[in-house]
Design a protein around this motif. Structure first.
Motif, PDB file in Angstrom:
ATOM      1  N   ASN A  97      17.309  36.904  36.684  1.00  0.00           N
ATOM      2  CA  ASN A  97      15.467  37.306  35.778  1.00  0.00           C
ATOM      3  C   ASN A  97      14.795  36.235  36.062  1.00  0.00           C
ATOM      4  O   ASN A  97      13.801  35.944  35.189  1.00  0.00           O
ATOM      5  CB  ASN A  97      15.849  37.562  34.306  1.00  0.00           C
ATOM      6  N   VAL A  98      14.922  35.501  37.391  1.00  0.00           N
ATOM      7  CA  VAL A  98      13.864  34.363  37.842  1.00  0.00           C
ATOM      8  C   VAL A  98      14.062  34.346  39.320  1.00  0.00           C
ATOM      9  O   VAL A  98      15.094  34.775  39.924  1.00  0.00           O
ATOM     10  CB  VAL A  98      14.237  33.118  37.305  1.00  0.00           C
ATOM     11  N   GLU A  99      12.984  33.692  39.898  1.00  0.00           N
ATOM     12  CA  GLU A  99      13.065  33.750  41.274  1.00  0.00           C
ATOM     13  C   GLU A  99      14.028  32.746  42.080  1.00  0.00           C
ATOM     14  O   GLU A  99      14.663  32.845  43.040  1.00  0.00           O
ATOM     15  CB  GLU A  99      11.822  33.296  41.812  1.00  0.00           C
ATOM     16  N   CYS A 100      14.527  31.721  41.188  1.00  0.00           N
ATOM     17  CA  CYS A 100      15.507  30.823  41.772  1.00  0.00           C
ATOM     18  C   CYS A 100      16.308  30.014  40.669  1.00  0.00           C
ATOM     19  O   CYS A 100      15.423  29.941  39.643  1.00  0.00           O
ATOM     20  CB  CYS A 100      14.567  29.711  42.916  1.00  0.00           C
ATOM     21  N   GLY A 101      17.139  28.995  41.065  1.00  0.00           N
ATOM     22  CA  GLY A 101      17.743  28.345  39.915  1.00  0.00           C
ATOM     23  C   GLY A 101      19.082  28.450  39.662  1.00  0.00           C
ATOM     24  O   GLY A 101      19.627  29.626  39.737  1.00  0.00           O
ATOM     25  N   GLU A 102      19.756  27.492  39.521  1.00  0.00           N
ATOM     26  CA  GLU A 102      21.194  27.250  39.154  1.00  0.00           C
ATOM     27  C   GLU A 102      21.503  26.255  38.166  1.00  0.00           C
ATOM     28  O   GLU A 102      20.779  25.489  38.158  1.00  0.00           O
ATOM     29  CB  GLU A 102      22.107  26.948  40.534  1.00  0.00           C
ATOM     30  N   VAL A 103      22.446  26.504  37.136  1.00  0.00           N
ATOM     31  CA  VAL A 103      23.092  25.140  36.419  1.00  0.00           C
ATOM     32  C   VAL A 103      24.541  25.024  36.664  1.00  0.00           C
ATOM     33  O   VAL A 103      25.351  25.939  36.753  1.00  0.00           O
ATOM     34  CB  VAL A 103      22.908  25.990  35.126  1.00  0.00           C
ATOM     35  N   GLU A 104      24.832  23.897  36.919  1.00  0.00           N
ATOM     36  CA  GLU A 104      26.187  23.349  37.076  1.00  0.00           C
ATOM     37  C   GLU A 104      26.758  22.936  35.697  1.00  0.00           C
ATOM     38  O   GLU A 104      25.963  22.136  34.669  1.00  0.00           O
ATOM     39  CB  GLU A 104      26.300  22.360  38.016  1.00  0.00           C
ATOM     40  N   LEU A 105      28.061  23.558  35.279  1.00  0.00           N
ATOM     41  CA  LEU A 105      28.584  22.955  34.115  1.00  0.00           C
ATOM     42  C   LEU A 105      30.188  22.908  34.224  1.00  0.00           C
ATOM     43  O   LEU A 105      30.618  23.199  35.351  1.00  0.00           O
ATOM     44  CB  LEU A 105      28.201  23.956  32.809  1.00  0.00           C
ATOM     45  N   GLU A 106      30.829  22.324  33.212  1.00  0.00           N
ATOM     46  CA  GLU A 106      32.007  21.964  33.268  1.00  0.00           C
ATOM     47  C   GLU A 106      32.670  22.519  31.706  1.00  0.00           C
ATOM     48  O   GLU A 106      32.247  22.305  30.829  1.00  0.00           O
ATOM     49  CB  GLU A 106      32.468  20.788  33.122  1.00  0.00           C
ATOM     50  N   LEU A 107      34.024  23.226  31.740  1.00  0.00           N
ATOM     51  CA  LEU A 107      34.508  23.681  30.627  1.00  0.00           C
ATOM     52  C   LEU A 107      35.788  22.829  30.454  1.00  0.00           C
ATOM     53  O   LEU A 107      36.561  22.481  31.318  1.00  0.00           O
ATOM     54  CB  LEU A 107      34.913  25.302  30.669  1.00  0.00           C
ATOM     55  N   GLN A 108      35.966  22.622  29.194  1.00  0.00           N
ATOM     56  CA  GLN A 108      37.167  21.690  28.609  1.00  0.00           C
ATOM     57  C   GLN A 108      37.376  22.458  27.274  1.00  0.00           C
ATOM     58  O   GLN A 108      36.699  22.949  26.614  1.00  0.00           O
ATOM     59  CB  GLN A 108      36.868  20.390  28.373  1.00  0.00           C
ATOM     60  N   TRP A 109      38.605  22.346  26.970  1.00  0.00           N
ATOM     61  CA  TRP A 109      39.382  22.899  25.735  1.00  0.00           C
ATOM     62  C   TRP A 109      39.767  21.863  24.626  1.00  0.00           C
ATOM     63  O   TRP A 109      40.209  21.120  25.180  1.00  0.00           O
ATOM     64  CB  TRP A 109      40.465  23.994  25.769  1.00  0.00           C
ATOM     65  N   ILE A 110      39.467  22.014  23.538  1.00  0.00           N
ATOM     66  CA  ILE A 110      39.854  21.052  22.433  1.00  0.00           C
ATOM     67  C   ILE A 110      40.654  21.745  21.193  1.00  0.00           C
ATOM     68  O   ILE A 110      40.272  22.538  20.747  1.00  0.00           O
ATOM     69  CB  ILE A 110      38.488  20.395  21.629  1.00  0.00           C
ATOM     70  N   ASP A 111      41.956  21.460  21.283  1.00  0.00           N
ATOM     71  CA  ASP A 111      42.828  22.216  20.109  1.00  0.00           C
ATOM     72  C   ASP A 111      42.576  21.764  18.845  1.00  0.00           C
ATOM     73  O   ASP A 111      42.017  20.403  18.663  1.00  0.00           O
ATOM     74  CB  ASP A 111      44.215  21.787  20.539  1.00  0.00           C
ATOM     75  N   ILE A 112      42.374  22.503  18.129  1.00  0.00           N
ATOM     76  CA  ILE A 112      42.372  21.963  16.429  1.00  0.00           C
ATOM     77  C   ILE A 112      43.562  22.230  15.683  1.00  0.00           C
ATOM     78  O   ILE A 112      44.148  23.345  15.599  1.00  0.00           O
ATOM     79  CB  ILE A 112      41.344  23.117  15.660  1.00  0.00           C
TER      80      ILE A 112
END
Length: 165
Positions: free
Chosen positions: A144-159
């Motif tokens: 829904n936009v002409e351009c753009g990206e976002v970089e991210l990283e996932l990690q899990w934390i056990d509770i």
């Protein structure tokens, strides 16, 4: 706490070639939603390639809920402008967490997600065994936009005491 599976730490790394919403630039920030939870990064002034490197942590109780991400341009005297959105499924990441990975060499690719019409990936995303934990880097193409990206990283934390995966 009864149905809590654990915590998902999302490191919002950076934005790439984000849309211009002010005169020559934008003042972007990211809002992450999952179910009723909503978190946001800080605003980076006058930058269409911002580096946030910010950790946002969500409580996960339903593995089927997608994570929704929206980028906004902060405006001082008017409503903030939308700069695109994306969403991603955490099930492949959570499925990798259920595997017995002890003893695997650091850097082992557990699974891959490829870009397709049903996801917002702009490139292949790998779930990797890194430093005795499961990590997934992803680059999301904003919709829904002409351009753009976002970089991210996932990690899990056990509770301790959580329902676990």
């Amino acid at each position: 706490m009864d149905n809590l599976l654990g915590l998902l730490r999302i490191k919002i790394k950076r934005g790439v070639n984000l849309a211009v919403r002010d005169v020559r630039s934008s003042d972007p920030y990211v809002v992450v939603k999952m179910g009723k939870q909503k978190l946001k990064t800080r605003v980076i002034k006058k930058d269409v390639n911002p580096e946030w490197n910010e950790d946002l942590t969500l409580s996960v109780s339903d593995a089927n809920l997608p994570v929704k991400l929206t980028v906004y341009d902060h405006d001082m005297f008017s409503m903030d402008d939308k700069m695109g959105d994306a969403e991603f499924d955490i099930k492949p990441f959570l499925d990798a967490l259920k595997m017995n990975l002890d003893g695997l060499p650091c850097g082992t690719v557990i699974t891959r997600a490829t870009p397709c019409r049903s996801n917002c990936l702009s490139e292949e995303s790998k779930v990797v065994w890194q430093d005795n934990k499961v990590v997934q880097d992803m680059c999301l193409r904003l919709r829904n936009v002409e351009c753009g990206e976002v970089e991210l990283e996932l990690q899990w934390i056990d509770i301790p005491g959580s329902k676990r995966l």
